[in-house]
Design an enzyme around this catalytic site. Structure first.
Site, PDB file in Angstrom:
ATOM      1  N   CYS A 114     -24.743  29.336  23.082  1.00 51.10           N
ATOM      2  CA  CYS A 114     -25.557  28.659  24.089  1.00 51.10           C
ATOM      3  C   CYS A 114     -26.177  29.688  25.026  1.00 51.10           C
ATOM      4  O   CYS A 114     -25.481  30.550  25.566  1.00 51.10           O
ATOM      5  CB  CYS A 114     -24.658  27.694  24.864  1.00 51.10           C
ATOM      6  SG  CYS A 114     -25.307  27.161  26.449  1.00 51.10           S
ATOM      7  N   GLU A 115     -27.474  29.611  25.245  1.00 51.90           N
ATOM      8  CA  GLU A 115     -28.130  30.614  26.087  1.00 51.90           C
ATOM      9  C   GLU A 115     -27.862  30.405  27.576  1.00 51.90           C
ATOM     10  O   GLU A 115     -28.165  31.276  28.385  1.00 51.90           O
ATOM     11  CB  GLU A 115     -29.630  30.645  25.826  1.00 51.90           C
ATOM     12  CG  GLU A 115     -30.416  29.453  26.324  1.00 51.90           C
ATOM     13  CD  GLU A 115     -31.914  29.604  26.078  1.00 51.90           C
ATOM     14  OE1 GLU A 115     -32.673  29.049  26.874  1.00 51.90           O
ATOM     15  OE2 GLU A 115     -32.312  30.258  25.094  1.00 51.90           O
ATOM     16  N   HIS A 116     -27.298  29.267  27.953  1.00 53.63           N
ATOM     17  CA  HIS A 116     -27.022  29.010  29.367  1.00 53.63           C
ATOM     18  C   HIS A 116     -25.682  29.571  29.811  1.00 53.63           C
ATOM     19  O   HIS A 116     -25.516  29.919  30.984  1.00 53.63           O
ATOM     20  CB  HIS A 116     -27.058  27.498  29.637  1.00 53.63           C
ATOM     21  CG  HIS A 116     -28.394  26.886  29.370  1.00 53.63           C
ATOM     22  ND1 HIS A 116     -28.544  25.653  28.758  1.00 53.63           N
ATOM     23  CD2 HIS A 116     -29.643  27.339  29.601  1.00 53.63           C
ATOM     24  CE1 HIS A 116     -29.839  25.383  28.639  1.00 53.63           C
ATOM     25  NE2 HIS A 116     -30.521  26.387  29.143  1.00 53.63           N
ATOM     26  N   HIS A 117     -24.694  29.608  28.894  1.00 49.59           N
ATOM     27  CA  HIS A 117     -23.373  30.106  29.249  1.00 49.59           C
ATOM     28  C   HIS A 117     -22.841  31.161  28.283  1.00 49.59           C
ATOM     29  O   HIS A 117     -21.756  31.698  28.500  1.00 49.59           O
ATOM     30  CB  HIS A 117     -22.366  28.945  29.315  1.00 49.59           C
ATOM     31  CG  HIS A 117     -22.727  27.915  30.338  1.00 49.59           C
ATOM     32  ND1 HIS A 117     -23.443  26.779  30.017  1.00 49.59           N
ATOM     33  CD2 HIS A 117     -22.480  27.847  31.667  1.00 49.59           C
ATOM     34  CE1 HIS A 117     -23.627  26.040  31.120  1.00 49.59           C
ATOM     35  NE2 HIS A 117     -23.050  26.665  32.119  1.00 49.59           N
ATOM     36  N   GLN A 147     -30.061  24.007  20.958  1.00 55.40           N
ATOM     37  CA  GLN A 147     -30.065  23.410  19.621  1.00 55.40           C
ATOM     38  C   GLN A 147     -31.437  22.877  19.232  1.00 55.40           C
ATOM     39  O   GLN A 147     -31.839  22.964  18.067  1.00 55.40           O
ATOM     40  CB  GLN A 147     -29.016  22.301  19.550  1.00 55.40           C
ATOM     41  CG  GLN A 147     -28.793  21.767  18.139  1.00 55.40           C
ATOM     42  CD  GLN A 147     -27.595  20.837  18.062  1.00 55.40           C
ATOM     43  OE1 GLN A 147     -26.577  21.070  18.697  1.00 55.40           O
ATOM     44  NE2 GLN A 147     -27.705  19.781  17.295  1.00 55.40           N
ATOM     45  N   HIS A 183     -20.632  22.088  21.219  1.00 55.25           N
ATOM     46  CA  HIS A 183     -20.996  23.098  22.203  1.00 55.25           C
ATOM     47  C   HIS A 183     -19.792  23.372  23.107  1.00 55.25           C
ATOM     48  O   HIS A 183     -19.318  22.470  23.799  1.00 55.25           O
ATOM     49  CB  HIS A 183     -22.176  22.611  23.056  1.00 55.25           C
ATOM     50  CG  HIS A 183     -23.438  22.432  22.276  1.00 55.25           C
ATOM     51  ND1 HIS A 183     -24.586  23.139  22.552  1.00 55.25           N
ATOM     52  CD2 HIS A 183     -23.752  21.633  21.222  1.00 55.25           C
ATOM     53  CE1 HIS A 183     -25.548  22.785  21.722  1.00 55.25           C
ATOM     54  NE2 HIS A 183     -25.063  21.864  20.900  1.00 55.25           N
ATOM     55  N   CYS A 223     -19.752  24.941  25.763  1.00 57.00           N
ATOM     56  CA  CYS A 223     -20.110  24.787  27.179  1.00 57.00           C
ATOM     57  C   CYS A 223     -19.852  23.360  27.643  1.00 57.00           C
ATOM     58  O   CYS A 223     -19.769  23.094  28.849  1.00 57.00           O
ATOM     59  CB  CYS A 223     -21.556  25.186  27.435  1.00 57.00           C
ATOM     60  SG  CYS A 223     -22.783  24.227  26.532  1.00 57.00           S
TER      61      CYS A 223
END
Length: 217
Positions: A109-112, A150, A178, A180
């Site tokens: 995941c690019e956020h976490h 995704q 995910h 996250c």
């Protein structure tokens, strides 16, 4: 950007482009230099967490972490690592659906920067070209091994296969968990996310349902 806005963006699947956001000079440095720099900064992170890097178990972790990021988890960022997609003339004249299912997804995941794991199911209806089956798996693996959302992953795989096969008749379905979601925030251990992208003949509901029936069998 204030803290609340950062948290809100980080908890949503926001993407402004099908392309992975990269700096213009993203690949000017050799991998070895990137590994050295990441190793330095991750050592600082570990020290800030209070860890004793003189311990034998931890002393090599900054290097292992940096090498893993550059060479393994995010190798798909660099276009030079893209697999060669061998296509062949459709000499059999095969015109029905071809399905490659249960392709492993191992992404982040690019956020976490936490894992996304699951499966992709892909089908296409050949026109003039067919592709080696293992090449579909390699393409999925390549796009998965970069910081992702995704929705973007689904579209990147779809667009590349459409261009390679010279047809819009492609469908991509991804179901994934995910971390996250399961290991932070709501900590929901059972939920998973499904995305589906398609074009061409798969706009027809009957053909989509045939694909879904095969995947769900």
């Amino acid at each position: 950007m204030n803290k609340n806005k950062i948290e809100t963006i980080g908890d949503n699947h926001i993407s402004t482009s099908v392309n992975t956001p990269l700096r213009a000079n993203a690949f000017e440095k050799p991998d070895e230099e990137k590994i050295k720099n990441i190793q330095h900064h991750f050592r600082k992170i570990m020290e800030e967490l209070g860890l004793d890097l003189s311990n034998d178990s931890l002393s090599g972790t900054p290097y292992r972490f940096a090498k893993m990021y550059v060479k393994e988890l995010f190798y798909g960022l660099n276009p030079k690592n893209k697999p060669k997609l061998s296509v062949f003339d459709n000499k059999y004249g095969y015109k029905k659906m071809l399905v490659e299912q249960n392709i492993g997804i191992d992404s982040s995941c690019e956020h976490h920067f936490l894992p996304i794991t699951g499966q992709a199911h892909i089908a296409y209806v050949p026109k003039n070209k067919v592709i080696g089956l293992s090449k579909i798996n390699r393409l999925v693996d390549y796009y998965a091994h970069r910081p992702q959302v995704q929705e973007r992953l689904s579209l990147q795989i779809l667009r590349d296969l459409q261009n390679t096969l010279e047809t819009d008749d492609v469908i991509v379905m991804i179901s994934a968990k995910h971390l996250c979601v399961s290991s932070r925030g709501i900590k929901d251990k059972s939920s998973f996310t499904t995305t589906i992208e398609y074009g061409g003949c798969f706009e027809d509901e009957q053909l989509r349902n045939e694909f879904l029936s095969i995947v769900n069998t």
